[in-house]
Design a protein around this motif. Structure first.
Motif, PDB file in Angstrom:
ATOM      1  N   ARG A   1       0.826  -1.220   0.000  1.00 52.01           N
ATOM      2  CA  ARG A   1       0.000   0.000   0.000  1.00 52.01           C
ATOM      3  C   ARG A   1       0.855   1.262   0.000  1.00 52.01           C
ATOM      4  N   PHE A   2       1.972   1.240   0.760  1.00 50.01           N
ATOM      5  CA  PHE A   2       2.785   2.445   0.900  1.00 50.01           C
ATOM      6  C   PHE A   2       4.101   2.366   0.116  1.00 50.01           C
ATOM      7  N   GLY A   3       4.231   1.355  -0.745  1.00 49.71           N
ATOM      8  CA  GLY A   3       5.379   1.270  -1.649  1.00 49.71           C
ATOM      9  C   GLY A   3       6.708   1.034  -0.964  1.00 49.71           C
ATOM     10  N   VAL A   4       6.711   0.208   0.069  1.00 48.45           N
ATOM     11  CA  VAL A   4       7.954  -0.088   0.794  1.00 48.45           C
ATOM     12  C   VAL A   4       8.584  -1.334   0.180  1.00 48.45           C
ATOM     13  N   LYS A   5       9.637  -1.155  -0.635  1.00 45.29           N
ATOM     14  CA  LYS A   5      10.298  -2.262  -1.313  1.00 45.29           C
ATOM     15  C   LYS A   5      11.805  -2.177  -1.121  1.00 45.29           C
ATOM     16  N   GLY A   6      12.469  -3.328  -1.272  1.00 44.13           N
ATOM     17  CA  GLY A   6      13.927  -3.326  -1.254  1.00 44.13           C
ATOM     18  C   GLY A   6      14.519  -3.646   0.094  1.00 44.13           C
ATOM     19  N   SER A   7      15.764  -3.264   0.271  1.00 47.01           N
ATOM     20  CA  SER A   7      16.544  -3.597   1.455  1.00 47.01           C
ATOM     21  C   SER A   7      15.905  -3.077   2.734  1.00 47.01           C
ATOM     22  N   ALA A   8      15.978  -3.912   3.772  1.00 47.94           N
ATOM     23  CA  ALA A   8      15.445  -3.511   5.065  1.00 47.94           C
ATOM     24  C   ALA A   8      16.277  -2.394   5.690  1.00 47.94           C
ATOM     25  N   LEU A   9      17.535  -2.260   5.256  1.00 47.14           N
ATOM     26  CA  LEU A   9      18.435  -1.275   5.846  1.00 47.14           C
ATOM     27  C   LEU A   9      18.421   0.069   5.105  1.00 47.14           C
TER      28      LEU A   9
END
Length: 435
Positions: free
Chosen positions: A323-331
């Protein structure tokens, strides 16, 4: 959300897949099998001698666990075979229900699933907090470290873990760590139960209670039987598995319901054999042994609960990240801040509810009755009828309708039983109780 939008295509198959911030088709069937097995052998198993065996006895409890294994495998297989129905890969339970029934079913399935998973997650925080307090009390029973404080500490660690692990597939090595923790507390519980059972007088296996109270306890225990095996999030777990999707998922399910259930059987039957009708709802409270051994069991149960919660919270994390476009590395700074806010906020609410209602077991029974039964058994059979009705025999149609009617009645009975228990127990407990 428009359930017809944001679609991409799986490059390995001509099957349509909806957009998601999490990984799809990345995990082996064995990794998925350990995800499923981690859920079955969570620290909840330490309560089954008291919550399943005591109200049902040897015949009802042992027979019920085996029967629930078979029924649950069948119901989960029905859902697994619908994963690529209609030329689409349904990576969320609500997507599958929405595709088959329409938008109203999409919304209803979503609501039932997330209520169920929220309560399960809250239960894991309570379980972790209870294990932490039990470890503390072994060394210093000064009434200083109260259960709500332990629950808050558990919630903080759950949030740190959730922020660090971006998605379900990223658990990786943590599944092995979780397995080590599970083996530790199960082995200790079984060993101490065997020692106590061999050294104690003959136990009483009489089913306690009588009259209408006994009937309700039996219904509640029967509901716990199927709750032990089912999550209501099989499509979300299946979404992570590599092609061929159905074949590999069936391998994972067979592993879960053959090898994976054995530790649960062992601790449940051994605990009930050792303590009979006096079995506690947290088995380690019954056992007698070296303090350091029991401390290890409680600490490993505490840590394993944190990993297990991440599995059951992953559908919510997937929704928030997509929904909020949070992609990729956790860091990555942006992702880290987003996960701190989104997942941290979600788990803060979980933790508040856990500290406020540490006697959540009755509420879990209620939500299980109104969500686990419909999602796992009623919907699985009815979706199969709708999706494959013209391709199955009349006899099989009758079988599916029999399942639908039976589990509808079980759902209703379990809900009534849970409401009764909530009414009775609410007179005894208070919010933020130090149990």
């Amino acid at each position: 959300m428009d359930i017809q939008s944001n679609r991409v295509y799986d490059q390995t198959e001509d099957v349509e897949v909806k957009d998601t911030a999490h990984q799809i088709s990345s995990d082996s069937w064995l990794q998925v099998a350990f995800v499923l097995t981690t859920g079955i052998n969570s620290a909840y198993v330490l309560g089954y001698p008291g919550t399943v065996m005591v109200p049902l006895g040897w015949i009802g409890g042992a027979g019920g666990l085996v029967l629930a294994t078979i029924i649950s495998l069948y119901a989960n297989a029905l859902v697994a075979y619908l994963h690529e129905y209609g030329g689409q890969r349904h990576i969320r339970y609500r997507d599958l229900a929405g595709f088959i029934y329409g938008k109203k079913a999409y919304a209803l399935t979503w609501a039932l699933q997330y209520i169920n998973l929220f309560v399960i997650n809250t239960g894991f925080i309570i379980l972790a907090g209870s294990a932490l307090k039990a470890a503390y009390v072994l060394f210093k029973d000064d009434d200083m470290l109260k259960l709500p404080y332990c629950i808050v500490m558990a919630g903080i660690l759950c949030a740190i873990f959730a922020i660090s692990i971006p998605h379900l597939s990223a658990l990786g090595i943590w599944l092995a760590v979780s397995t080590v923790f599970s083996v530790a507390y199960i082995a200790i519980a079984v060993a101490l139960s065997l020692k106590d059972g061999l050294n104690s007088a003959p136990r009483n296996y009489h089913i306690p209670g009588g009259g209408i109270g006994k009937v309700f306890k039996t219904i509640g225990a029967s509901a716990n039987l199927v709750f032990a095996y089912n999550t209501g999030m099989l499509p979300e777990i299946q979404a992570t598995i590599k092609e061929p999707v159905v074949k590999n998922m069936m391998k994972s399910l067979y592993f879960q319901f053959t090898v994976g259930v054995l530790p649960m059987y062992l601790v449940t039957f051994t605990g009930y054999w050792a303590y009979g009708s006096s079995s506690d709802t947290y088995l380690l409270n019954n056992t007698h042994g070296p303090v350091w051994v029991k401390a290890i069991a409680n600490i490993t149960a505490f840590l394993q609960s944190i990993i297990s919660l991440h599995i059951f919270a992953s559908p919510m994390y997937e929704y928030l990240d997509t929904r909020f476009g949070v992609k990729g590395s956790a860091l990555k700074a942006k992702n880290l801040l987003s996960r701190i806010g989104l997942r941290g906020g979600y788990l803060t609410f979980n933790t508040f509810v856990a500290a406020c209602l540490p006697f959540l077991g009755d509420f879990m029974s209620f939500t299980g009755a109104i969500s686990t039964f419909p999602l796992t058994f009623i919907l699985a059979n009815h979706m199969t009828l709708v999706a494959k009705g013209d391709k199955i025999s009349s006899l099989r149609k009758c079988w599916h309708w029999l399942n639908i009617c039976f589990f509808s009645l079980m759902s209703l009975a379990a809900a009534i039983s849970a409401i009764r228990d909530i009414s009775v127990d609410s007179k005894e407990y208070h919010i933020f109780a130090d149990l």
